[in-house]
Motif scaffolding. Sequence first.
Motif, PDB file in Angstrom:
ATOM      1  N   ILE A  14       9.649 -10.873  -7.001  1.00 12.33           N
ATOM      2  CA  ILE A  14       8.341 -11.036  -7.647  1.00 12.33           C
ATOM      3  C   ILE A  14       8.126  -9.947  -8.689  1.00 12.33           C
ATOM      4  CG2 ILE A  14       6.815  -9.648  -6.153  1.00 12.33           C
ATOM      5  CD1 ILE A  14       6.093 -13.196  -7.378  1.00 12.33           C
ATOM      6  N   SER A  15       8.611  -8.748  -8.414  1.00 13.67           N
ATOM      7  CA  SER A  15       8.461  -7.657  -9.375  1.00 13.67           C
ATOM      8  C   SER A  15       9.175  -7.976 -10.681  1.00 13.67           C
ATOM      9  CB  SER A  15       9.023  -6.364  -8.774  1.00 13.67           C
ATOM     10  OG  SER A  15       8.890  -5.294  -9.688  1.00 13.67           O
ATOM     11  N   GLU A  16      10.364  -8.553 -10.573  1.00 10.49           N
ATOM     12  CA  GLU A  16      11.117  -8.925 -11.775  1.00 10.49           C
ATOM     13  C   GLU A  16      10.380  -9.999 -12.575  1.00 10.49           C
ATOM     14  OE1 GLU A  16      15.369 -11.055 -12.975  1.00 10.49           O
ATOM     15  OE2 GLU A  16      15.082 -10.239 -10.959  1.00 10.49           O
ATOM     16  N   HIS A  17       9.862 -10.996 -11.879  1.00 10.97           N
ATOM     17  CA  HIS A  17       9.126 -12.067 -12.568  1.00 10.97           C
ATOM     18  C   HIS A  17       7.864 -11.526 -13.242  1.00 10.97           C
ATOM     19  CE1 HIS A  17      11.616 -15.416 -11.463  1.00 10.97           C
ATOM     20  NE2 HIS A  17      11.427 -15.243 -10.158  1.00 10.97           N
ATOM     21  N   LEU A  18       7.126 -10.672 -12.556  1.00 11.70           N
ATOM     22  CA  LEU A  18       5.893 -10.131 -13.129  1.00 11.70           C
ATOM     23  C   LEU A  18       6.181  -9.278 -14.355  1.00 11.70           C
ATOM     24  CD1 LEU A  18       3.873  -9.163  -9.923  1.00 11.70           C
ATOM     25  CD2 LEU A  18       3.642 -11.203 -11.352  1.00 11.70           C
ATOM     26  N   THR A  19       7.246  -8.522 -14.295  1.00 13.18           N
ATOM     27  CA  THR A  19       7.624  -7.704 -15.451  1.00 13.18           C
ATOM     28  C   THR A  19       7.895  -8.579 -16.667  1.00 13.18           C
ATOM     29  OG1 THR A  19       8.517  -5.936 -14.067  1.00 13.18           O
ATOM     30  CG2 THR A  19       9.323  -6.070 -16.348  1.00 13.18           C
ATOM     31  N   ARG A  20       8.598  -9.676 -16.467  1.00 13.43           N
ATOM     32  CA  ARG A  20       8.911 -10.570 -17.584  1.00 13.43           C
ATOM     33  C   ARG A  20       7.647 -11.229 -18.129  1.00 13.43           C
ATOM     34  NH1 ARG A  20      14.322 -14.042 -16.841  1.00 13.43           N
ATOM     35  NH2 ARG A  20      13.724 -14.422 -19.018  1.00 13.43           N
ATOM     36  N   LEU A  21       6.716 -11.597 -17.251  1.00 15.27           N
ATOM     37  CA  LEU A  21       5.482 -12.233 -17.712  1.00 15.27           C
ATOM     38  C   LEU A  21       4.583 -11.240 -18.449  1.00 15.27           C
ATOM     39  CD1 LEU A  21       4.743 -14.428 -14.572  1.00 15.27           C
ATOM     40  CD2 LEU A  21       5.263 -15.280 -16.864  1.00 15.27           C
ATOM     41  N   VAL A  22       4.573  -9.995 -18.009  1.00 17.66           N
ATOM     42  CA  VAL A  22       3.805  -8.965 -18.706  1.00 17.66           C
ATOM     43  C   VAL A  22       4.430  -8.680 -20.068  1.00 17.66           C
ATOM     44  CG1 VAL A  22       3.145  -6.527 -18.688  1.00 17.66           C
ATOM     45  CG2 VAL A  22       2.869  -7.908 -16.620  1.00 17.66           C
ATOM     46  N   GLU A  23       5.750  -8.548 -20.101  1.00 16.79           N
ATOM     47  CA  GLU A  23       6.430  -8.294 -21.375  1.00 16.79           C
ATOM     48  C   GLU A  23       6.258  -9.461 -22.346  1.00 16.79           C
ATOM     49  OE1 GLU A  23      10.414  -7.513 -20.176  1.00 16.79           O
ATOM     50  OE2 GLU A  23      10.040  -5.384 -19.735  1.00 16.79           O
ATOM     51  N   GLY A  24       6.107 -10.667 -21.804  1.00 17.07           N
ATOM     52  CA  GLY A  24       5.898 -11.842 -22.635  1.00 17.07           C
ATOM     53  C   GLY A  24       4.450 -12.066 -23.014  1.00 17.07           C
ATOM     54  N   ALA A  25       3.565 -11.134 -22.622  1.00 16.31           N
ATOM     55  CA  ALA A  25       2.140 -11.143 -22.989  1.00 16.31           C
ATOM     56  C   ALA A  25       1.348 -12.272 -22.330  1.00 16.31           C
ATOM     57  CB  ALA A  25       1.961 -11.203 -24.505  1.00 16.31           C
ATOM     58  N   LEU A  26       1.887 -12.879 -21.264  1.00 12.96           N
ATOM     59  CA  LEU A  26       1.126 -13.873 -20.526  1.00 12.96           C
ATOM     60  C   LEU A  26       0.242 -13.222 -19.466  1.00 12.96           C
ATOM     61  CD1 LEU A  26       3.720 -16.759 -20.044  1.00 12.96           C
ATOM     62  CD2 LEU A  26       1.790 -16.673 -21.617  1.00 12.96           C
ATOM     63  N   LEU A  27       0.632 -12.061 -18.975  1.00  9.69           N
ATOM     64  CA  LEU A  27      -0.130 -11.331 -17.969  1.00  9.69           C
ATOM     65  C   LEU A  27      -0.432  -9.922 -18.461  1.00  9.69           C
ATOM     66  CD1 LEU A  27       1.760 -12.146 -14.612  1.00  9.69           C
ATOM     67  CD2 LEU A  27       0.040 -13.520 -15.805  1.00  9.69           C
ATOM     68  N   THR A  28      -1.488  -9.362 -17.909  1.00 10.28           N
ATOM     69  CA  THR A  28      -1.754  -7.930 -18.056  1.00 10.28           C
ATOM     70  C   THR A  28      -1.707  -7.320 -16.666  1.00 10.28           C
ATOM     71  OG1 THR A  28      -4.154  -8.252 -17.844  1.00 10.28           O
ATOM     72  CG2 THR A  28      -3.228  -8.246 -20.060  1.00 10.28           C
ATOM     73  N   GLN A  29      -1.445  -6.039 -16.595  1.00  3.61           N
ATOM     74  CA  GLN A  29      -1.326  -5.386 -15.295  1.00  3.61           C
ATOM     75  C   GLN A  29      -2.008  -4.033 -15.305  1.00  3.61           C
ATOM     76  OE1 GLN A  29       2.672  -4.332 -14.175  1.00  3.61           O
ATOM     77  NE2 GLN A  29       3.082  -3.236 -16.066  1.00  3.61           N
ATOM     78  N   GLU A  30      -2.361  -3.583 -14.111  1.00  5.98           N
ATOM     79  CA  GLU A  30      -2.848  -2.225 -13.915  1.00  5.98           C
ATOM     80  C   GLU A  30      -2.426  -1.787 -12.522  1.00  5.98           C
ATOM     81  OE1 GLU A  30      -7.283  -2.052 -12.615  1.00  5.98           O
ATOM     82  OE2 GLU A  30      -7.174  -3.613 -14.171  1.00  5.98           O
ATOM     83  N   ARG A  31      -2.260  -0.505 -12.360  1.00  2.90           N
ATOM     84  CA  ARG A  31      -1.839   0.043 -11.078  1.00  2.90           C
ATOM     85  C   ARG A  31      -2.961   0.880 -10.476  1.00  2.90           C
ATOM     86  NH1 ARG A  31       3.527  -0.563  -9.867  1.00  2.90           N
ATOM     87  NH2 ARG A  31       4.890  -1.222 -11.593  1.00  2.90           N
ATOM     88  N   GLN A  32      -3.173   0.687  -9.179  1.00  4.08           N
ATOM     89  CA  GLN A  32      -4.122   1.490  -8.422  1.00  4.08           C
ATOM     90  C   GLN A  32      -3.382   1.989  -7.194  1.00  4.08           C
ATOM     91  OE1 GLN A  32      -7.812  -0.480  -7.606  1.00  4.08           O
ATOM     92  NE2 GLN A  32      -8.241  -0.936  -9.759  1.00  4.08           N
ATOM     93  N   GLY A  33      -3.035   3.251  -7.218  1.00  3.75           N
ATOM     94  CA  GLY A  33      -2.234   3.792  -6.123  1.00  3.75           C
ATOM     95  C   GLY A  33      -0.866   3.141  -6.114  1.00  3.75           C
ATOM     96  N   ARG A  34      -0.480   2.610  -4.973  1.00  6.87           N
ATOM     97  CA  ARG A  34       0.827   1.958  -4.875  1.00  6.87           C
ATOM     98  C   ARG A  34       0.755   0.468  -5.175  1.00  6.87           C
ATOM     99  NH1 ARG A  34       1.601  -0.570   0.091  1.00  6.87           N
ATOM    100  NH2 ARG A  34      -0.085  -0.281   1.614  1.00  6.87           N
ATOM    101  N   HIS A  35      -0.443  -0.015  -5.479  1.00  4.75           N
ATOM    102  CA  HIS A  35      -0.601  -1.454  -5.719  1.00  4.75           C
ATOM    103  C   HIS A  35      -0.512  -1.773  -7.210  1.00  4.75           C
ATOM    104  CE1 HIS A  35      -1.513  -2.520  -1.618  1.00  4.75           C
ATOM    105  NE2 HIS A  35      -2.469  -1.603  -1.560  1.00  4.75           N
ATOM    106  N   ARG A  36       0.125  -2.878  -7.493  1.00  2.71           N
ATOM    107  CA  ARG A  36       0.232  -3.394  -8.862  1.00  2.71           C
ATOM    108  C   ARG A  36      -0.592  -4.671  -8.948  1.00  2.71           C
ATOM    109  NH1 ARG A  36       5.916  -5.708 -11.424  1.00  2.71           N
ATOM    110  NH2 ARG A  36       5.364  -5.554 -13.639  1.00  2.71           N
TER     111      ARG A  36
END
Length: 235
Positions: free
Chosen positions: A51-73
Motif C-alpha cells: 500500500i505504501s508503494e501504491h500511495l507514493t505513486r498516486l501522490v507523485e502523480g498528483a491524484l492524492l495529497t498526504q500529510e504525516r502525523q506522528g507515525r501515521h500517513r
Amino acid sequence: MTAPDDGAHLAALAHLLADPTRARICLALLDGRAWTATELARHTHVSAPTISEHLTRLVEGALLTQERQGRHRYVRLADPHTAHLVEALAAHSRPTDPPPPTTLRAHRATHALARARTCYDHLAGRLGVAITDALTHQGLLRQDTGFALTDTGLAWFTDQGITLRRTTRRPLARSCLDWTERRPHLAGVAGAALCRHTLTNRWCEPVGTTRALRLTPRGERALGDLLDIDPRTLR
C-alpha cells in the motif's frame, strides 16, 4: 490544439488508475475523508509495504495529497476536480447490468450506496439526482447549457441560509455523472454547500463507516416542503 506532451501525460494518468488496487484506493477516498495507509491496506487487502508503494505513486502523480502525523500517513484525493474525474470514470466503467451481490451484507451495502451517498463533498445516488431534478423543475437550476444556478436559485440558497463560498476557482454549479443512476447530480460549490447543509441539519445521517447516507424523517419533511420531493421515491 494539444501540446506535444499531452498524450504522454494522459497515458501516465491512465496507467496510474489501471491498477485495481490504486483504483480501489481512489474510490474509497471519494468519501472525502483522509485515510491512513493502514486503513487503506485493510480496505484493499494488501500488505503495508504494497500500500505504501501504491500511495507514493498516486501522490507523485498528483491524484492524492498526504500529510504525516506522528507515525501515521494520511492521504486524501488531491481536490474536487480529481474526485469528479474518479466518479466520472467509475460511471463510465460500470457494467450496464452488474452481477448481483452474493451476500446479504453486500446486497444491503450496494442498495444503501445507490439510495444516497456522498460523492467527495456533494450528494449522489438516487437522493442526489432527485434533488438535482427538483432544483431544475422548480427553475432554480438550469441544465440546458451546462449546469448553472438561476437568479431564483441563488436567492433560494440565500433564503435557506446556505452560504455559497465563491472564494476559489471551483465552478458554482457543476454536473457530475452519477455512477449508479447514470444521470447527472449537482456538484461544485453549490453541491458541496447543499451537502453540508443536509448533514448539519440532520436531514441525512451517515450509515456506518461507508459513504452511504440515510435520509431522516426530518430530511423527508424538509425536502418535501422545500423541493416537493416525494420521500417514497427515495426508499
